[in-house]
Design a protein around this motif. Sequence first.
Motif, short mmCIF file in Angstrom:
data_model
loop_
_atom_site.label_atom_id
_atom_site.label_comp_id
_atom_site.label_asym_id
_atom_site.label_seq_id
_atom_site.Cartn_x
_atom_site.Cartn_y
_atom_site.Cartn_z
N GLN A 150 0.85 -1.19 0.00
CA GLN A 150 0.00 0.00 0.00
C GLN A 150 0.88 1.24 0.00
OE1 GLN A 150 -1.83 -1.69 3.55
NE2 GLN A 150 -3.84 -1.33 2.66
N SER A 151 0.87 1.96 -1.10
CA SER A 151 1.81 3.07 -1.29
C SER A 151 1.60 4.20 -0.29
CB SER A 151 1.69 3.62 -2.72
OG SER A 151 0.36 4.06 -2.97
N GLU A 152 0.37 4.32 0.26
CA GLU A 152 0.13 5.43 1.18
C GLU A 152 0.74 5.20 2.55
OE1 GLU A 152 -3.38 2.61 1.79
OE2 GLU A 152 -2.07 3.27 0.16
#
Length: 297
Positions: A150-152
């Motif tokens: 999850q890039s966030e």
Amino acid sequence: MLDWDKLRIFHTAAESGSFTHAAEKLGMSQSAVSRQISALEEDLSLKLFIRHARGLVLTEVGEQLFRTAHRMHWELQQVETQMSESQDVPTGLLVVTTTVGLGSTWLSSRVHEFLMLYPDIQIEIKLNDAELDLAMREADVAIRLHRPNQSEMIQRKLFTVHNHFYASRDYLAAHGEPRSVEDLDNHRIITFGEPVPSYLAEINFIERLGRPDSSPRRSSLKVNAIYGMMQAAVAGIGIAMLPAYVTEGQDKLRRVLDGVELPAYEAYFVYPPALKSSKRVGVFRDFIVGKAREWSY
């Protein structure tokens, strides 16, 4: 409007898996918990649980309500913690998740020092080789053995996990030490059982090293836990490829075939943006990053 008190009791019952265990946690009688759940179901005109001889099973709508109640419960905890963290001293519950192997060895051996430094923080460690969802508030922070999907998520690289071949001194005394990759064909090997987590895709490299793809080595023992593989190697069952963190302080094991290049992977400290300003997350992150830098692997 849903009654929050009933929702709180429902959340505890769903987490506990039974009215009896929920009653113990809530300091209520089992019959009082059952009445509150029945009243909530009546308010909604929906069935939330299937009563089973072995416990409670959530219905589909029950699952949906539990996810919502769980988020509300987590957010209330965060508000309470933020209010207490407005003071100078970090305080509150911090839920940490990581793999069984890393958590039961490298992490657990260092937590005592952190708690001595920050006695007002309570740590709950959830060991799970299946990753808990930080976005769904299943834990506050994670130590992962790969870069987060999850890039966030906020991430901090901790260290490179190096694997080595290990065997017990007793095993080597009885069977001799392998001097080449080919010598492994004449030894018992210990590998990871199915299913292999994706982040440990190369953990059974010892089966294929120096062998045709169609003819891997056969394991004498498969264990679906890194810690179990290590204990099997200590017991003298055979040779295992293990991450260095799980063998820390194990004087009964010796590294063998040190010149062979083996797969490695990265460890990361991960937490959601919502906890970016949390003091307890910040001090725990800094502590773990410092320990990672000190660690000799």
